[in-house]
Scaffold this motif. Structure first.
Motif, PDB file in Angstrom:
ATOM      1  N   ARG A 162       0.928  -1.416  -0.179  1.00  0.00           N
ATOM      2  CA  ARG A 162      -0.033   0.164   0.098  1.00  0.00           C
ATOM      3  C   ARG A 162       0.815   1.312  -0.096  1.00  0.00           C
ATOM      4  NH1 ARG A 162      -5.082   1.034   1.641  1.00  0.00           N
ATOM      5  NH2 ARG A 162      -5.345  -1.147   2.368  1.00  0.00           N
ATOM      6  N   GLN A 163       1.781   1.389   0.970  1.00  0.00           N
ATOM      7  CA  GLN A 163       2.533   2.676   1.020  1.00  0.00           C
ATOM      8  C   GLN A 163       3.428   2.929  -0.227  1.00  0.00           C
ATOM      9  OE1 GLN A 163       6.280   2.607   2.967  1.00  0.00           O
ATOM     10  NE2 GLN A 163       6.104   4.581   3.768  1.00  0.00           N
ATOM     11  N   HIS A 164       3.877   1.889  -0.858  1.00  0.00           N
ATOM     12  CA  HIS A 164       4.845   1.932  -2.186  1.00  0.00           C
ATOM     13  C   HIS A 164       3.713   2.778  -3.357  1.00  0.00           C
ATOM     14  CE1 HIS A 164       7.828  -1.296  -0.644  1.00  0.00           C
ATOM     15  NE2 HIS A 164       8.406   0.101  -0.676  1.00  0.00           N
ATOM     16  N   GLU A 166       1.275   4.559  -2.551  1.00  0.00           N
ATOM     17  CA  GLU A 166       1.007   5.725  -2.343  1.00  0.00           C
ATOM     18  C   GLU A 166       2.258   6.762  -2.541  1.00  0.00           C
ATOM     19  OE1 GLU A 166       0.059   5.552   1.989  1.00  0.00           O
ATOM     20  OE2 GLU A 166      -1.984   4.653   1.351  1.00  0.00           O
ATOM     21  N   MET A 167       3.332   6.177  -2.447  1.00  0.00           N
ATOM     22  CA  MET A 167       4.665   6.964  -2.676  1.00  0.00           C
ATOM     23  C   MET A 167       4.550   7.314  -4.534  1.00  0.00           C
ATOM     24  SD  MET A 167       7.361   5.135  -0.514  1.00  0.00           S
ATOM     25  CE  MET A 167       8.502   6.242  -0.275  1.00  0.00           C
ATOM     26  N   ILE A 169       1.935   7.825  -6.149  1.00  0.00           N
ATOM     27  CA  ILE A 169       0.993   8.614  -6.335  1.00  0.00           C
ATOM     28  C   ILE A 169       1.700  10.025  -5.966  1.00  0.00           C
ATOM     29  CG2 ILE A 169      -1.200   9.558  -5.653  1.00  0.00           C
ATOM     30  CD1 ILE A 169      -2.003   6.486  -5.258  1.00  0.00           C
ATOM     31  N   ASP A 170       2.228   9.947  -4.905  1.00  0.00           N
ATOM     32  CA  ASP A 170       2.990  11.134  -4.649  1.00  0.00           C
ATOM     33  C   ASP A 170       3.966  11.389  -5.532  1.00  0.00           C
ATOM     34  OD1 ASP A 170       2.884  12.373  -1.407  1.00  0.00           O
ATOM     35  OD2 ASP A 170       4.591  12.803  -2.664  1.00  0.00           O
ATOM     36  N   GLN A 173       2.249  13.277  -8.824  1.00  0.00           N
ATOM     37  CA  GLN A 173       1.634  14.484  -8.314  1.00  0.00           C
ATOM     38  C   GLN A 173       2.625  15.358  -8.224  1.00  0.00           C
ATOM     39  OE1 GLN A 173      -0.550  13.263  -4.838  1.00  0.00           O
ATOM     40  NE2 GLN A 173      -2.422  13.362  -5.945  1.00  0.00           N
ATOM     41  N   ALA A 188      -5.543   4.689  -5.237  1.00  0.00           N
ATOM     42  CA  ALA A 188      -4.953   4.432  -4.072  1.00  0.00           C
ATOM     43  C   ALA A 188      -5.279   2.743  -4.040  1.00  0.00           C
ATOM     44  CB  ALA A 188      -5.487   5.000  -2.907  1.00  0.00           C
ATOM     45  N   ARG A 191      -9.210  -0.469  -0.059  1.00  0.00           N
ATOM     46  CA  ARG A 191      -9.300  -0.621   1.442  1.00  0.00           C
ATOM     47  C   ARG A 191      -9.251  -2.167   1.925  1.00  0.00           C
ATOM     48  NH1 ARG A 191     -13.572   2.181   4.145  1.00  0.00           N
ATOM     49  NH2 ARG A 191     -14.394   3.148   2.422  1.00  0.00           N
TER      50      ARG A 191
END
Ligand code: ATP
Ligand code: MG
Length: 353
Positions: A162-164, A166-167, A169-170, A173, A188, A191
């Motif tokens: 999940r975190q990777h 999100e990174m 996406i970041d 952006q 993302a 859930r």
């Protein structure tokens, strides 16, 4: 299906061992569903990513081919999904370099894989000169490049990744903010993403943790592995009437949690509920729980093992679809790299034009 409604899906698995139940229920089963829904699917074998772990050069290529054979055995179809090797798309490395230019080291140091390894070194008092590799620190940038290069809408991965995502996406952006709308920002991770515990009671089942139940395990190994799961811990009170595995399992000791999670995924609901009520009544039932679960696991594995061993599922077949599929993904990926080069101001590659 109307082509404009199709989503672009991308995901990969590292060739660091055999596919296990965490890989299947965290990722592969979604790969197959999305493929069958007719989405545009890119599924790769993450051989560049494996280089942060793999030390046995001789086994590496073989392991990559075997992972692909297992992909096919599980139902991934190289005619419906674009299945390729990460290293056959070397422009991913170019995009990694470009994205790396706008990615702060402080941001990467917060990546869980890097942070966990770093904490371990600190614990063992072994940090002299920081022996961790640039590749490990940069893992999330390479993963962002994998995702962004095919303009993925969705990235079906297990909860551990999940975190990777999100990174990624970041990073997308940040790129768009600096250089204008260029990269597609993926969604993302859902859930419902699952994290299957290891057979040793560790929070995660993982190839490099050697605590896995594998899709190619024969009935004897399945039984041996499941019998080896620690069940001497006293059950904890569940404090809920819910039967939902997502509610129940976190309330159990982890080693029991993995057995119940697998049962909920593989057995008919009444079997799962029956064992749950035994748990609630505090009965001694772990022996039958284990043999029952082992039966369902072996039944699940049987057709996969059969398809894995089919004569047509051989190196020649794999290498030929890898070649065809690398040709399909390359133009898509090169277009993204060229757009990024333009956006950053270095202009198109002269030799590719
Ligand atoms: P390694 O130990 O080499 O990292 P791994 O078992 O973690 O191997 P990966 O190749 O890193 O497997 O991950 C492939 C996919 O499987 C990813 O989508 C990841 O989220 C998923 N996955 C891996 N382990 C689990 C798990 N225990 N539960 C759910 N999903 C998992
Ligand atoms: Mg992993």
């Amino acid at each position: 299906m109307d082509n404009s409604k199709k989503e672009v899906i991308l995901s990969g698995i590292r060739p660091t061992g055999r596919l296990h139940y965490g890989n299947y229920f965290g990722a592969l089963r979604h790969f197959i569903n999305l493929q069958e829904q007719g989405q545009v699917c890119y599924y790769f074998i993450a051989d560049y990513h494996a280089l942060t772990t793999i030390s046995e050069r001789e086994d590496f290529y073989r392991q990559t081919l075997e992972m692909l054979r297992t992909y096919v055995a599980c139902g991934l179809d190289p005619n419906k999904s674009v299945i390729y090797r990460q290293s056959d798309l070397p422009c991913t490395a170019e995009l990694t370099l470009l994205l790396g230019m706008i990615t702060n080291i402080g941001f990467l140091e917060r990546g869980t894989t890097y942070k966990d390894k770093m904490n371990k070194l600190v614990e063992d008092n072994d940090l002299e000169g920081n022996p961790l590799s640039y590749g490990l620190l940069g893992y999330p940038v390479l993963m962002a490049a994998d995702i962004l290069i095919v303009r993925a809408d969705k990235v079906p991965v297990g909860d551990d990744q999940r975190q990777h995502v999100e990174m990624a996406i970041d990073i997308a952006q940040r790129f768009n903010y600096r250089f204008g709308e260029t990269l597609k920002v993926p969604a993302a991770v859902s859930r419902e993403a699952l994290r299957l515990p290891g057979l040793d009671g560790a929070a995660k089942m993982g190839k490099t943790e050697h605590n896995t139940l594998d899709l190619l395990d024969d009935p004897q190994s399945v039984l041996k592995k499941i019998k080896g799961v620690q069940t001497t811990t006293d059950p904890l009170p569940l404090d809920t009437d819910s039967n939902d595995p997502d509610v129940i399992i976190p309330r159990m000791p982890t080693s029991l949690g993995v057995l119940y999670r697998l049962l909920s995924l593989l057995a008919p609901e009444d079997v799962y509920l029956d064992f749950l009520s035994k748990y609630r009544r505090g009965e001694k039932f772990y022996g039958t729980l284990k043999t029952t679960l082992a039966k369902y696991v072996s039944e699940f594995n049987a057709p996969i093992i059969e398809r894995y061993n089919e004569p047509g599922n051989n190196d020649e077949f794999i290498i030929s679809f890898l070649r065809e599929n690398a040709k399909k993904v390359t133009p898509v990926a090169l277009e993204t790299v060229e757009t990024c080069r333009q956006a950053m101001g270095i202009g198109h590659s002269i030799y590719r034009a």
